[in-house]
Design an enzyme around this catalytic site. Structure first.
Site, PDB file in Angstrom:
ATOM      1  N   LEU A 155       0.834  -1.202   0.000  1.00 59.72           N
ATOM      2  CA  LEU A 155       0.000   0.000   0.000  1.00 59.72           C
ATOM      3  C   LEU A 155       0.869   1.251   0.000  1.00 59.72           C
ATOM      4  CD1 LEU A 155      -2.697   1.442   0.165  1.00 59.72           C
ATOM      5  CD2 LEU A 155      -2.669   1.079   2.654  1.00 59.72           C
ATOM      6  N   TYR A 156       1.828   1.308   0.910  1.00 60.31           N
ATOM      7  CA  TYR A 156       2.732   2.455   0.985  1.00 60.31           C
ATOM      8  C   TYR A 156       3.527   2.595  -0.306  1.00 60.31           C
ATOM      9  CZ  TYR A 156       6.811   5.189   2.467  1.00 60.31           C
ATOM     10  OH  TYR A 156       7.829   6.113   2.560  1.00 60.31           O
ATOM     11  N   GLY A 157       4.107   1.484  -0.779  1.00 60.77           N
ATOM     12  CA  GLY A 157       4.897   1.519  -1.999  1.00 60.77           C
ATOM     13  C   GLY A 157       4.090   1.954  -3.204  1.00 60.77           C
ATOM     14  N   SER A 159       1.449   3.910  -3.246  1.00 59.43           N
ATOM     15  CA  SER A 159       1.165   5.348  -3.184  1.00 59.43           C
ATOM     16  C   SER A 159       2.378   6.159  -3.627  1.00 59.43           C
ATOM     17  CB  SER A 159       0.736   5.748  -1.764  1.00 59.43           C
ATOM     18  OG  SER A 159       1.824   5.686  -0.848  1.00 59.43           O
ATOM     19  N   LYS A 160       3.552   5.707  -3.246  1.00 61.10           N
ATOM     20  CA  LYS A 160       4.762   6.429  -3.637  1.00 61.10           C
ATOM     21  C   LYS A 160       5.148   6.153  -5.087  1.00 61.10           C
ATOM     22  CE  LYS A 160       5.647   8.654   0.178  1.00 61.10           C
ATOM     23  NZ  LYS A 160       5.677  10.133   0.213  1.00 61.10           N
TER      24      LYS A 160
END
Length: 248
Positions: A155-157, A159-160
């Site tokens: 999820l974090y990856g 978004s980035k």
């Protein structure tokens, strides 16, 4: 104090701690009038006091960035304090880790709202003004896990990774008008936000050629490079400051 950025103003989101705080102090040391944003007024005010005590210019805006309206409100408030924005550092972000099946829709929306939507509308608000002046620098903070798969970091990856693509798209859109758009991609970095990761954080750092985590100040050095005229021919770059992870 250097005068490399004298007469220029900078907005650093999430500037009250970690990488954002280090970047704000470094920009102020070069003469920029720095506006920082964050949710914690006590920490934000302390950063401002530290910068002013060193002879710099700084202001803090307490704001909960979560959508288009809050992004545009921050841009308007920054204009009131600094007149205009020459340097935008999209640093604010959240990075929850964990299994996909345990991720809630609320968490998903929160991550993409702060990590993607807010930078998008800050650029939409501020880049056209930079275009009118014929100059400006936008620096986005991404992450090394936007470049490869890592269990629990999808999820974090993701978004980035969206911000990586936006960096390149904005460089193509605004570069011809004198506005440089680039990104810094940190590896494991010691900050207040990563303090609670414990053994997982340390283990990740040992996989790097550098064999250690980075510091917020080391990431800030890359931000400063991209913010100044030293990077005048750099457009659309994703600068890895990851202890060598990109090499392995």
């Amino acid at each position: 104090m250097s005068t490399a950025l004298q007469g220029r103003s900078a907005l650093v989101t999430g500037g009250n701690s970690g990488i954002g705080r280090a970047a704000a102090k470094a920009l102020a040391d070069l003469g920029a009038h720095v506006v920082i944003s964050g949710r914690d007024a006590e920490r934000g005010d302390q950063v401002v006091r530290d910068i002013r005590a060193s002879g710099g210019r700084a202001d803090f805006v307490a704001i909960d960035l979560r959508d288009e309206a809050s992004a545009r409100k921050l841009a308007a408030r920054t204009r009131e304090l600094a007149g205009h924005v020459d340097i935008l550092v999209n640093n604010a972000g959240i990075y929850p880790f964990g299994p996909t099946e345990l991720t809630t829709e609320q968490t998903f929306d929160e991550v993409f709202s702060l990590n993607v939507k807010v930078p998008y509308f800050l650029v939409a608000e501020l880049a056209p003004e930079m275009v009118k002046r014929g100059e400006g620098s936008i620096i986005n903070l991404t992450t090394m896990v936007a470049e490869f798969g890592q269990a629990g970091m999808g999820l974090y990856g993701a978004s980035k990774a969206a911000l990586v693509l936006l960096t390149k798209s904005w460089a193509a859109e605004y570069g011809p008008h004198g506005v440089r758009v680039n990104a810094v991609s940190p590896g494991p970095t010691r900050t207040e936000g990563t303090a609670g990761m414990g053994d997982d954080f340390d283990q990740l750092a040992t996989t790097l050629p550098a064999r250690r985590p980075g510091s917020a100040e080391e990431i800030a050095e890359a931000i400063i490079f991209l913010a100044t005229d030293r990077a005048s021919f750099v457009h659309g770059a994703i600068l890895p400051v990851d202890g060598g992870r990109i090499a392995v």
